[in-house]
Write a protein that holds these residues in place. Structure first.
Motif, PDB file in Angstrom:
ATOM      1  N   ARG A   1      19.327 -22.813  -9.592  1.00 19.08           N
ATOM      2  CA  ARG A   1      19.015 -21.805  -8.581  1.00 19.08           C
ATOM      3  C   ARG A   1      20.164 -20.827  -8.377  1.00 19.08           C
TER       4      ARG A   1
ATOM      5  N   ASP B   1      13.030  -8.809 -14.212  1.00 17.69           N
ATOM      6  CA  ASP B   1      12.628  -9.735 -15.275  1.00 17.69           C
ATOM      7  C   ASP B   1      11.107  -9.709 -15.375  1.00 17.69           C
TER       8      ASP B   1
ATOM      9  N   ARG C   1      13.165 -15.188 -17.513  1.00 15.75           N
ATOM     10  CA  ARG C   1      14.367 -15.786 -16.936  1.00 15.75           C
ATOM     11  C   ARG C   1      14.168 -16.302 -15.513  1.00 15.75           C
ATOM     12  N   ILE C   2      13.283 -15.657 -14.777  1.00 17.34           N
ATOM     13  CA  ILE C   2      13.068 -16.082 -13.392  1.00 17.34           C
ATOM     14  C   ILE C   2      11.741 -16.811 -13.274  1.00 17.34           C
TER      15      ILE C   2
ATOM     16  N   LEU D   1      16.511 -17.798  -6.178  1.00 16.52           N
ATOM     17  CA  LEU D   1      15.778 -17.646  -7.438  1.00 16.52           C
ATOM     18  C   LEU D   1      15.823 -18.959  -8.180  1.00 16.52           C
ATOM     19  N   ARG D   2      14.683 -19.396  -8.674  1.00 19.13           N
ATOM     20  CA  ARG D   2      14.729 -20.484  -9.642  1.00 19.13           C
ATOM     21  C   ARG D   2      14.678 -19.873 -11.028  1.00 19.13           C
ATOM     22  N   CYS D   3      15.638 -20.235 -11.871  1.00 16.31           N
ATOM     23  CA  CYS D   3      15.724 -19.654 -13.211  1.00 16.31           C
ATOM     24  C   CYS D   3      15.216 -20.646 -14.255  1.00 16.31           C
ATOM     25  N   THR D   4      15.097 -20.164 -15.465  1.00 15.90           N
ATOM     26  CA  THR D   4      14.532 -20.995 -16.524  1.00 15.90           C
ATOM     27  C   THR D   4      15.604 -21.795 -17.260  1.00 15.90           C
TER      28      THR D   4
ATOM     29  N   ALA E   1      19.907 -18.058 -18.498  1.00 12.99           N
ATOM     30  CA  ALA E   1      19.134 -17.121 -17.681  1.00 12.99           C
ATOM     31  C   ALA E   1      19.827 -16.898 -16.341  1.00 12.99           C
ATOM     32  N   MET E   2      20.386 -17.991 -15.767  1.00 14.04           N
ATOM     33  CA  MET E   2      21.090 -17.864 -14.492  1.00 14.04           C
ATOM     34  C   MET E   2      22.258 -16.894 -14.626  1.00 14.04           C
TER      35      MET E   2
ATOM     36  N   MET F   1      21.035 -13.290 -15.041  1.00 12.91           N
ATOM     37  CA  MET F   1      20.467 -12.723 -13.819  1.00 12.91           C
ATOM     38  C   MET F   1      21.557 -12.432 -12.799  1.00 12.91           C
TER      39      MET F   1
END
Ligand SMILES: Nc1ncnc2c1ncn2[C@@H]1O[C@H](COP(=O)(O)OP(=O)(O)O)[C@@H](O)[C@H]1O
Ligand SMILES: [Mg+2]
Lengths: 239, 389
Positions: free
Chosen positions: B54, B79, B84-85, B212-215, B219-220, B223
């Motif tokens: 996150r 995105d 990514r998100i 945000l929850r990322c993949t 990605a974190m 972002m």
């Protein structure tokens, strides 16, 4: 274990204090037969304790040879001497030096901790040693619950529990009254005559020395004279 | 009789001194073990957080300056193909408390649509998720809070906000969670919250933080820079960080707890070692003759060294155990609930902490015994025996 003889040849011992050499023993010769009871007398500071420590392997001579039984002590390492002491000598001190937090029986058991031994065998030995010194009924008392004479008996039991060949006593009656001294000396006498222990006893007291078979006089670094106690020799051979 | 028995008896020689030395071990170790447990629990929380991938987006200037709620769309637009998100959820600080109580509850309004996704580690059942989405007054409560106020699922509860416009709102509890790090929180629906604010004339819907929850970790990272670059030189500059960085900035007032614990531990251990070392040295100096007799009897240097060292170690370990075990037992029995800043269910002494503390006690015992043990080896038997005449 059979008694051991003691032979010292040309033994020198000096201490160094501030690089100053303090000679204590100077070319001392001594022969004590297996099973003999010898008293060692001399002025204070003449080196009696030093001599006793050399015989017991607690200290090594500056020069000369010390043989006890089959062992040539002057050539042994410190750790070899330590191991040797645990099997061959029993020390008895003027101040007893018991461990205050242990009972009489536990104090006597202490030297046996160095040996692999079944606990039943250990108990038996402790009980035997305490019976020999006449304290079979005081096994659970702590040193502070015992009289001086009884403490010295415990110390003697501790010295004999490993069945050593030689007993070395440094003024064992120095801190005891006349009657108690007499009891302790009779006990040492019995250990000598009945169990065949070779005994060397340092003392100031001529009457104490009278219990030994021979009295050696140490002065100025050598044994300058000796006398045989005929009365004691007579009782010894009579028994 | 064994040598161990002799050692144990030696501790009785001067019971007051032995006792005090043990207390000198027991007290700091008790405190230490609690501190270590706390640090370990917090580490567990941060590990759990890391796994959730996150990011927090807040106002660059301060958390209290809310960002307009439309920023959520802008972030999502960064995105567009959702590579990514996973989801973005806006949060607004409610700052509630139960009427007529003093202590506040960490209560936050959350976007109802994405909250179950961004906080999926709350392990929602279908029924819970549906209740959350159906009822505008729905609230998810951390297990500590629920336990403190005796709340159950289905209860209607009222919270007063301590920030303008001082709303007093009724909620229905739809879920109680014991997920790591969420046990002291309470989550309500931001739409319900904002509408109530609007009724009082506060028409500026916004969020203190977007989660945000990322993949993935990559990605974190992407972002994080992308978002802050995007809002740079705008009226709403942002600061984006991962969850642990966010938590750390949030609890900065508490200071660097693990670091502090380490510092305290070092000082305490050092002092205890000095005290114990000094005691051991005194204790053995009084027994010089006795050690000499041990040597005369035929105890080797190695054995005498062992005897002295063991006594010191025994004192240390018994002392530490006397402090640690009752502490662990008491904390385990009463289960101190940690309501407040720290996101921990309850403070119990962790086995790891006990092991660490015992190892430290052991090392201090060894360190304290080393000097007297060395002195015992060096001890000149002959002079020690002579000294008494
Ligand atoms: N470690 C030592 N360092 C210096 N001098 C010592 C040491 N041990 C003994 N001496 C000296 O050796 C002499 C003999 O001591 P000791 O054997 O104890 O005599 P005794 O037992 O006959 O009274 C004394 O003068 C004593 O001061
Ligand atoms: Mg002397």
């Amino acid at each position: 274990m059979g008694a051991a003889g003691i032979v010292l040849r040309d033994v020198h011992k000096a201490y160094f204090k501030d690089r100053l050499e303090i000679p204590v023993l100077a070319g001392l010769n001594l022969e004590i037969a297996p099973g003999e009871f010898a008293a060692l007398m001399g002025p204070s500071g003449s080196g009696k304790s030093t001599l006793l420590h050399l015989i017991g392997g607690l200290d090594t001579p500056t020069r000369g040879s010390v043989r006890v039984g089959d062992s040539q002590l002057e050539s042994m390492s410190e750790s070899a001497l330590t191991a040797w002491r645990s099997r061959h000598v029993g020390f008895i001190f003027q101040m007893y030096h018991l461990v205050p937090v242990l009972t009489a029986a536990q104090n006597v058991e202490l030297p046996l901790l160095l040996f692999r031994m079944a606990s039943s065998e250990r108990k038996r030995r402790v009980q035997t040693a305490l019976s020999i010194v006449g304290l079979g009924d005081r096994t659970d008392h702590r040193p502070n619950q015992l009289s001086g004479g009884q403490e010295q008996r415990v110390a003697i039991a501790r010295a004999i529990v490993t069945d050593p060949d030689v007993l070395l006593a440094d003024e064992p009656t120095g801190d005891l009254d006349a009657r108690t001294s007499e009891e302790i000396l009779n006990l040492l006498n019995a250990l000598n005559t009945e169990f065949g222990k070779t005994i060397v006893m340092v003392t100031h007291d001529p009457r104490a020395a009278g219990h030994a078979g021979r009295t050696l006089h140490l002065d100025k670094g050598v044994l300058d004279r000796e006398e045989v106690n005929t009365r004691r020799a007579a009782t010894a051979s009579a028994s | 009789m064994t040598l161990g028995y002799v050692l144990l008896q030696n501790l009785r020689r001067n019971p007051l001194r032995s006792g005090l030395t043990m207390v000198a071990f027991a007290l700091p170790m008790a405190v230490f073990v609690v501190g270590i447990s706390l640090v370990l629990a917090l580490q567990q929380v941060s590990k759990a957080n890391e796994a959730e991938l996150r990011l927090a987006v807040q106002n660059r200037i301060a958390l209290v300056n809310a960002l307009p709620e439309r920023l959520r769309r802008e972030i999502e637009a960064l995105d567009p193909d959702k590579r990514r998100i996973v989801a973005v959820c806006g949060f607004r600080w409610f700052g509630g408390r139960v009427p007529n109580t003093k202590s506040g509850i960490q209560s936050l309004g959350a976007d109802p649509d994405t909250f179950p996704i961004v906080y999926r580690e709350l392990r929602w059942t279908d029924e819970e998720e549906q209740s959350w989405k159906r009822d505008r007054r729905a609230a998810v409560v951390g297990s500590n809070v629920a336990a403190q106020y005796g709340w159950n699922v289905g209860d209607r509860v009222t919270l007063e906000s301590t920030v303008p416009p001082y709303l007093s709102l009724e909620f229905v509890i739809v879920k109680i969670t014991d997920a790591t790090g969420r046990v002291n929180g309470m989550y309500l629906r931001r739409d319900y919250f904002e509408e109530s604010r609007a009724e009082r004339g506060f028409r500026n819907p916004g969020c203190n933080v977007f989660w945000l929850r990322c993949t993935s970790i990559e990605a974190m990272r992407e972002m994080q820079t992308l978002i802050d670059e995007h809002f740079a030189n705008s009226p709403n500059e942002t600061r984006t960080m991962d969850e642990n960085a966010f938590a750390a900035s949030f609890t900065e007032a508490l200071g660097n707890l693990p670091g502090l614990m380490q510092g305290i531990a070092l000082v305490v251990v050092f002092i205890v070692a000095l005290v114990a070392g000094n005691t051991m040295m005194m204790s053995f100096r009084e027994r010089t003759r006795e050690l000499a007799v041990f040597k005369a009897i035929g105890f080797s240097n190695r054995r005498v060294f062992g005897v002295v060292l063991s006594e010191s170690v025994m004192l240390a370990v018994v002392g530490a155990a006397a402090g640690i075990l009752p502490t662990a037992a008491v904390l385990g029995a009463i289960g101190v609930r940690m309501v407040g800043f720290l996101p921990i269910t309850s403070l119990t002494v962790s086995p790891t902490a006990i092991v660490i503390a015992m190892c430290i006690a052991l090392s201090v015992g060894v360190a304290a015994g080393l000097v007297p043990a060395w002195q015992a080896i060096r001890l000149n038997t002959v002079s020690a025996l002579r000294r008494v005449g």
